[in-house]
Design an enzyme around this catalytic site. Structure first.
Site, short mmCIF file in Angstrom:
data_model
loop_
_atom_site.label_atom_id
_atom_site.label_comp_id
_atom_site.label_asym_id
_atom_site.label_seq_id
_atom_site.Cartn_x
_atom_site.Cartn_y
_atom_site.Cartn_z
N SER A 186 0.11 -8.13 14.78
CA SER A 186 1.36 -7.46 14.40
C SER A 186 1.32 -5.95 14.59
O SER A 186 2.38 -5.33 14.67
CB SER A 186 1.68 -7.75 12.93
OG SER A 186 0.58 -7.37 12.13
N ASP B 102 5.50 -2.19 4.83
CA ASP B 102 5.47 -3.32 3.89
C ASP B 102 4.08 -3.35 3.28
O ASP B 102 3.37 -2.34 3.28
CB ASP B 102 5.89 -4.63 4.58
CG ASP B 102 4.99 -5.00 5.75
OD1 ASP B 102 3.85 -4.49 5.82
OD2 ASP B 102 5.42 -5.81 6.60
N HIS C 92 1.61 -3.30 6.76
CA HIS C 92 1.80 -2.59 8.03
C HIS C 92 2.18 -1.12 7.86
O HIS C 92 3.01 -0.80 7.02
CB HIS C 92 2.88 -3.30 8.86
CG HIS C 92 2.51 -4.72 9.15
ND1 HIS C 92 3.06 -5.78 8.47
CD2 HIS C 92 1.61 -5.23 10.01
CE1 HIS C 92 2.51 -6.91 8.92
NE2 HIS C 92 1.62 -6.61 9.85
#
Ligand SMILES: *[C@@H]1O[C@H](CO)[C@@H](O)[C@H](O)[C@H]1NC(C)=O
Ligand SMILES: *[C@@H]1O[C@H](CO)[C@@H](O)[C@H](O)[C@H]1NC(C)=O
Length: 373
Positions: free
Chosen positions: A56, A348, A351
């Protein structure tokens, strides 16, 4: 869709059309020269493309096109991306470090996801990401949320190479791959989605052994892309995992959400071994430029001294209540998120914000990427 500002190294013939027009319109010449002059200067010795593998931290939306819940393609993700409110699938409020790298190299402002049908080989010729949020070096990590394992990303790269050969011709395609910067950013999920959560790997391996197992997979992966023509690789280490907001809240609530020092030690140990692997391959593999991009120290410095980096909050993320929100757990409305993500290190619970990615890239451009130019 051709990305604005992208310079394809396959279509140099278009220059022949532009040049006579410049001669006819001298009043346009100065601004154009300044424009292209700047681009070339920023072009870092003519890097034609940035080609990306990983999780990610570098997925621009491949997971939107597969059957998984690990998606970041809804508000408030993308809140500050390209003018605002564009949830692309990036797990961030804005751009990722690889987008900033592509931009800084003068290639294009962001790197598209390989599985996104809005883009074609014409776009991918100057940069593409095969990354998939929630994946790891370990096949089992990708299985947890049914995302794209690294071996499959490699298969996509082989397909890409064939498409590039058809689009640009074999010789040009080979040059692009040889001159491109390859970024690999993966590893954190092997620990926080797999090893510390499920018993299979932790029953089988000690942490030390698991690190060695992951690095054997990393080595194999790099040798595979080398065989396919890659010559400039930036291998990213893991962040201080013990300071990720999710780790502070899930594992360390009773200690006032302090960083977990044992997990930070694990990150340091993994990065030390990664550095050793990088040194070994640099000695052994002919013609390979390989650089270790270690974000650990810089991120820890942001966490310990946020104000000197222009950041206020590091123990929780901006999205939602900032405690546990991640991907599908992030509430699908803007009201719950912080008003200014630039005040936060994390978007978040796992991240970085665009702000932190930019801080990291400023550093990477002066260090790791210099070694590859
Ligand atoms: C991961 O899965 C691929 C595809 O099934 C397989 O070829 C590879 O050997 C696996 N890797 C490991 C370390 O098990
Ligand atoms: C990177 O180098 C540039 C130019 O030398 C300098 O202005 C900038 O402050 C450096 N950034 C970092 C993060 O070291």
């Amino acid at each position: 869709m051709v990305l604005q500002g992208s310079i394809s190294h396959c279509s140099s013939s278009s220059w022949l059309i532009i040049i006579p027009r410049l001669v006819l319109l001298p009043q346009l010449l100065l601004p154009l020269l300044l424009y292209f002059g700047n681009k070339t200067e920023a072009h870092y010795k003519n890097i034609p493309a940035v080609i990306v593998f990983g999780d990610s931290t570098v997925d621009a939306g491949n997971n939107n096109f597969i059957d998984t819940i690990a998606k970041g393609n809804f508000a408030p993700y993308g809140r500050d991306f390209d003018g605002g409110n564009k949830p692309t699938g990036r797990f961030c409020n804005g751009r990722l470090s690889t987008d900033f790298i592509s931009d800084a190299l003068g290639i294009k402002p962001f790197i598209p996801a390989y599985l996104d049908p809005a883009y074609s080989i014409e776009d991918f010729a100057t940069g593409v990401t095969f990354a998939s949020a929630s994946t790891g070096y370990d096949n089992l990590t990708a299985q947890v949320l049914n995302v794209i394992p690294l071996w499959k990303q490699l298969e996509f790269f082989k397909e890409y190479k064939k498409r590039l050969e058809i689009y640009c011709g074999i010789a040009t395609a080979q040059t692009i791959i040889q001159e491109a910067i390859f970024v690999i950013s993966v590893g954190t999920n092997d620990f926080i989605v797999n090893y510390y959560v499920f018993p299979e790997r932790s029953n089988q391996f000690t942490v030390e052994e698991y690190e060695n197992f992951l690095l054997s997979l990393s080595e194999k992966f790099m040798l595979e892309i080398y065989k396919l023509g890659a010559r400039k690789i930036s291998l990213t280490g893991v962040p201080p995992i013990g300071c990720l907001p999710i780790v502070r809240t899930v594992f360390n609530l009773k200690f006032g959400r302090a960083c977990r020092e044992d997990l930070n030690e694990m990150s340091r140990s993994f990065n030390r071994k990664t550095r050793d692997l990088v040194s070994k391959l640099r000695r052994e593999v002919k013609g390979l430029k390989l650089a270790f991009n270690d974000p650990y120290g810089l991120i820890l410095s942001v966490v310990k001294h946020p104000h000197s980096h222009g950041i206020d909050i590091v123990a929780e993320g901006c999205c939602g209540t900032g405690v546990l929100e991640l991907g599908f757990l992030c509430p699908k409305s803007n009201e719950c998120s912080c008003p200014d993500a630039n005040k936060y290190a994390f978007w978040d619970s796992v991240h970085p914000t665009e702000k932190l990615y930019r801080i990291i890239v400023d550093y990477t451009l002066n260090t790791t990427l210099r070694e590859l130019s």
